[in-house]
Design an enzyme around this catalytic site. Structure first.
Site, PDB file in Angstrom:
ATOM      1  N   SER A 198       0.815  -1.225   0.000  1.00 23.52           N
ATOM      2  CA  SER A 198       0.000   0.000   0.000  1.00 23.52           C
ATOM      3  C   SER A 198       0.850   1.277   0.000  1.00 23.52           C
ATOM      4  CB  SER A 198      -0.957   0.008   1.199  1.00 23.52           C
ATOM      5  OG  SER A 198      -1.942  -0.981   1.023  1.00 23.52           O
ATOM      6  N   THR A 258      -5.725  -2.924   7.980  1.00 29.17           N
ATOM      7  CA  THR A 258      -5.562  -4.320   7.574  1.00 29.17           C
ATOM      8  C   THR A 258      -5.595  -5.214   8.814  1.00 29.17           C
ATOM      9  OG1 THR A 258      -4.304  -5.809   6.152  1.00 29.17           O
ATOM     10  CG2 THR A 258      -3.000  -4.304   7.513  1.00 29.17           C
ATOM     11  N   LYS A 263      -9.585  -4.974  11.177  1.00 30.02           N
ATOM     12  CA  LYS A 263     -10.693  -4.529  10.311  1.00 30.02           C
ATOM     13  C   LYS A 263     -12.053  -4.528  11.027  1.00 30.02           C
ATOM     14  CE  LYS A 263      -8.727  -5.795   5.823  1.00 30.02           C
ATOM     15  NZ  LYS A 263      -8.953  -6.511   4.554  1.00 30.02           N
ATOM     16  N   GLU A 311     -23.020   2.086   5.004  1.00 29.12           N
ATOM     17  CA  GLU A 311     -24.016   1.004   5.122  1.00 29.12           C
ATOM     18  C   GLU A 311     -23.451  -0.348   4.657  1.00 29.12           C
ATOM     19  OE1 GLU A 311     -27.097  -0.157   6.849  1.00 29.12           O
ATOM     20  OE2 GLU A 311     -26.641   1.984   6.831  1.00 29.12           O
ATOM     21  N   ASN A 337     -12.049  -1.318   6.014  1.00 31.64           N
ATOM     22  CA  ASN A 337     -10.632  -1.307   5.616  1.00 31.64           C
ATOM     23  C   ASN A 337     -10.166   0.097   5.235  1.00 31.64           C
ATOM     24  OD1 ASN A 337     -11.734  -0.937   3.042  1.00 31.64           O
ATOM     25  ND2 ASN A 337     -10.096  -2.103   2.075  1.00 31.64           N
ATOM     26  N   ASP A 359     -12.616  -3.315  -0.093  1.00 33.04           N
ATOM     27  CA  ASP A 359     -12.277  -4.661  -0.601  1.00 33.04           C
ATOM     28  C   ASP A 359     -13.409  -5.176  -1.485  1.00 33.04           C
ATOM     29  OD1 ASP A 359      -9.788  -5.038   0.567  1.00 33.04           O
ATOM     30  OD2 ASP A 359     -10.633  -5.840   2.421  1.00 33.04           O
ATOM     31  N   ASN A 410     -15.558 -24.354   1.781  1.00 33.39           N
ATOM     32  CA  ASN A 410     -14.597 -24.078   2.849  1.00 33.39           C
ATOM     33  C   ASN A 410     -14.137 -25.344   3.541  1.00 33.39           C
ATOM     34  OD1 ASN A 410     -13.137 -21.937   4.194  1.00 33.39           O
ATOM     35  ND2 ASN A 410     -14.280 -22.479   6.057  1.00 33.39           N
ATOM     36  N   ILE A 461      -7.293 -14.078  -5.227  1.00 38.07           N
ATOM     37  CA  ILE A 461      -6.992 -12.775  -4.617  1.00 38.07           C
ATOM     38  C   ILE A 461      -5.601 -12.747  -3.987  1.00 38.07           C
ATOM     39  CG2 ILE A 461      -9.464 -12.360  -4.280  1.00 38.07           C
ATOM     40  CD1 ILE A 461      -8.905 -12.393  -1.247  1.00 38.07           C
ATOM     41  N   TYR A 492      -1.811 -12.290  -4.308  1.00 46.70           N
ATOM     42  CA  TYR A 492      -1.071 -11.599  -5.380  1.00 46.70           C
ATOM     43  C   TYR A 492       0.439 -11.757  -5.275  1.00 46.70           C
ATOM     44  CZ  TYR A 492      -1.111  -7.926  -1.806  1.00 46.70           C
ATOM     45  OH  TYR A 492      -0.999  -7.229  -0.637  1.00 46.70           O
ATOM     46  N   GLY A 541      -4.692 -11.333  -8.256  1.00 47.64           N
ATOM     47  CA  GLY A 541      -5.033 -10.578  -7.051  1.00 47.64           C
ATOM     48  C   GLY A 541      -4.632  -9.117  -7.087  1.00 47.64           C
TER      49      GLY A 541
HETATM   50  P1  NAP Z   1      -8.921 -14.984   6.970  1.00 48.53           P
HETATM   51  O1  NAP Z   1     -10.051 -14.148   7.507  1.00 48.53           O
HETATM   52  O2  NAP Z   1      -7.890 -15.493   7.892  1.00 48.53           O
HETATM   53  O3  NAP Z   1      -9.596 -16.249   6.202  1.00 48.53           O
HETATM   54  C1  NAP Z   1      -8.830 -17.251   5.621  1.00 48.53           C
HETATM   55  C2  NAP Z   1      -9.725 -18.329   5.002  1.00 48.53           C
HETATM   56  O4  NAP Z   1      -8.856 -19.229   4.288  1.00 48.53           O
HETATM   57  C3  NAP Z   1     -10.508 -19.175   5.992  1.00 48.53           C
HETATM   58  O5  NAP Z   1     -11.762 -19.462   5.446  1.00 48.53           O
HETATM   59  C4  NAP Z   1      -9.678 -20.464   6.105  1.00 48.53           C
HETATM   60  O6  NAP Z   1     -10.470 -21.627   6.263  1.00 48.53           O
HETATM   61  C5  NAP Z   1      -9.060 -20.556   4.726  1.00 48.53           C
HETATM   62  N1  NAP Z   1      -7.778 -21.263   4.793  1.00 48.53           N
HETATM   63  C6  NAP Z   1      -6.606 -20.806   5.317  1.00 48.53           C
HETATM   64  N2  NAP Z   1      -5.645 -21.727   5.154  1.00 48.53           N
HETATM   65  C7  NAP Z   1      -6.226 -22.802   4.547  1.00 48.53           C
HETATM   66  C8  NAP Z   1      -5.734 -24.082   4.121  1.00 48.53           C
HETATM   67  N3  NAP Z   1      -4.447 -24.432   4.295  1.00 48.53           N
HETATM   68  N4  NAP Z   1      -6.610 -24.930   3.531  1.00 48.53           N
HETATM   69  C9  NAP Z   1      -7.903 -24.592   3.348  1.00 48.53           C
HETATM   70  N5  NAP Z   1      -8.417 -23.400   3.734  1.00 48.53           N
HETATM   71  C10 NAP Z   1      -7.587 -22.506   4.317  1.00 48.53           C
HETATM   72  O7  NAP Z   1      -8.134 -14.191   5.844  1.00 48.53           O
HETATM   73  P2  NAP Z   1      -8.688 -13.058   4.820  1.00 48.53           P
HETATM   74  O8  NAP Z   1      -8.596 -11.723   5.440  1.00 48.53           O
HETATM   75  O9  NAP Z   1     -10.004 -13.507   4.293  1.00 48.53           O
HETATM   76  O10 NAP Z   1      -7.558 -13.094   3.679  1.00 48.53           O
HETATM   77  C11 NAP Z   1      -7.373 -14.243   2.904  1.00 48.53           C
HETATM   78  C12 NAP Z   1      -6.318 -14.011   1.830  1.00 48.53           C
HETATM   79  O11 NAP Z   1      -6.737 -12.994   0.935  1.00 48.53           O
HETATM   80  C13 NAP Z   1      -4.949 -13.555   2.357  1.00 48.53           C
HETATM   81  O12 NAP Z   1      -3.967 -14.277   1.655  1.00 48.53           O
HETATM   82  C14 NAP Z   1      -4.907 -12.084   2.010  1.00 48.53           C
HETATM   83  O13 NAP Z   1      -3.573 -11.641   1.790  1.00 48.53           O
HETATM   84  C15 NAP Z   1      -5.703 -12.053   0.723  1.00 48.53           C
HETATM   85  N6  NAP Z   1      -6.329 -10.734   0.449  1.00 48.53           N
HETATM   86  C16 NAP Z   1      -6.084 -10.147  -0.755  1.00 48.53           C
HETATM   87  C17 NAP Z   1      -6.688  -8.928  -1.049  1.00 48.53           C
HETATM   88  C18 NAP Z   1      -6.427  -8.253  -2.384  1.00 48.53           C
HETATM   89  O14 NAP Z   1      -6.700  -7.069  -2.495  1.00 48.53           O
HETATM   90  N7  NAP Z   1      -5.938  -8.947  -3.399  1.00 48.53           N
HETATM   91  C19 NAP Z   1      -7.534  -8.310  -0.125  1.00 48.53           C
HETATM   92  C20 NAP Z   1      -7.785  -8.964   1.096  1.00 48.53           C
HETATM   93  C21 NAP Z   1      -7.169 -10.180   1.376  1.00 48.53           C
HETATM   94  P3  NAP Z   1     -11.005 -22.174   7.663  1.00 48.53           P
HETATM   95  O15 NAP Z   1     -12.336 -21.511   7.872  1.00 48.53           O
HETATM   96  O16 NAP Z   1     -11.101 -23.631   7.441  1.00 48.53           O
HETATM   97  O17 NAP Z   1      -9.987 -21.780   8.698  1.00 48.53           O
END
Ligand code: NAP
Length: 273
Positions: free
Chosen positions: A21, A64, A68, A80, A89, A104, A150, A212, A214, A235
């Protein structure tokens, strides 16, 4: 040129050291001729941080992990959509009045809309965390038919219930079922770049596949999808579009999206393996 009139912006989270960022927003400010600077702030106590932001007159913040949700109780008003997503965020400071937004959601929807329509499409989201919630909210609002895939049943079922979507355990996914597939888990992220959330025989060329993650830019999932003939979305598109929306909320000016994208891609080139 930083001087006595420079406006302050920042990112609060923990960790923040690898965030892209700062490079994205500082290059955007320079390109748009804004006298502003954006810094990464490692924060453990979001309540104290927001008092500090008011006191120091920071004009805006990105938020982040892990703050959040926690920041929401310290804000004066919440948009809203961010309220319904349950996460903020982006914060705008208007003379001490702090307003919260969630970019996001719009970032992901915009990244998808560049390549495909959403209304009436059958869409699978892999993951049920914060990003899945924001993206899922946007997709159902835009008329997509959603399935949450999931690993952990309780988390997936909860998100599916909140979004009025279907749920399927990740390991029960079957081939050719979806028009659009979106990975929102960290699977495949550096350094575990050979990992993928779905076997490649579950991908078919009619699908649009978005990841997503990247770093790397081309995850194993996207490489598999491209080899199968799918349209792919990386991503960085979501990241840049959510950042562009932040820029517009903070400055009231149109974001220099191309500059922001180049800044992120260039920074990633030095990281990607
Ligand atoms: P989060 O709230 O921690 O959620 C992670 C999710 O991934 C959970 O549903 C978890 O499943 C699942 N997961 C994690 N490890 C796993 C594995 N080894 N096998 C199967 N499922 C797994 O994280 P988040 O904030 O949603 O972010 C997720 C990812 O998105 C991160 O890598 C982040 O960097 C990326 N992101 C990218 C952007 C963008 O702008 N491109 C924006 C936001 C986030 P369970 O429910 O089973 O634990």
């Amino acid at each position: 040129m930083i001087d006595a009139n420079t406006s302050l912006f920042g990112l609060i989270g923990n960790p923040v050291a690898h965030s892209l960022s700062p490079v994205m927003h500082n290059q955007a400010f320079a390109a748009a001729g804004c006298n502003a600077v954006y810094v990464a702030l490692k924060v453990t106590d979001p309540g104290s941080a927001l008092n500090g932001i008011r006191a120091l007159n920071f004009k805006g913040l990105s938020v982040t992990l892990p703050h959040k949700v926690a920041v929401m109780e310290y804000l004066d008003e919440i948009d809203e959509a961010a309220k319904r997503i349950g996460a903020v965020n982006t914060i705008v400071n208007n003379n001490g009045k702090l307003s919260g937004f969630n970019t996001d959601c719009q970032g992901a929807i915009k990244a998808l809309r560049v390549r495909t329509s959403i209304e009436g499409k059958s869409i699978a989201i892999i993951g049920a965390g914060g990003a899945a919630r924001a993206i899922g909210f946007g997709l159902t609002t835009a008329g997509g038919h959603l399935t949450i895939l999931n690993r952990t049943r309780t988390n997936g079922e909860q998100l599916a219930a909140d979004l009025q979507a279907d749920f399927l355990p990740l390991d029960e996914c079957r081939p050719n079922r979806y028009d659009i597939l979106i990975n929102t888990t960290p699977i495949g992220m550096h350094p575990d770049t050979n990992a993928t959330p779905l076997a490649n025989n579950l991908l078919s060329k009619e699908m649009v596949v978005m990841d997503i993650v990247y770093n790397p830019l081309h995850t194993r999932l996207l490489k598999d999808a491209a080899a199968r003939g799918c349209r792919i979305i990386n991503g960085v598109d979501m990241f840049v579009f959510q950042g562009a929306h932040q820029f517009e909320l903070w400055t009231g000016q149109k974001a220099p999206v191309g500059v922001m994208q180049n800044a992120v891609l260039q920074a990633l080139q030095t990281k990607e393996i």
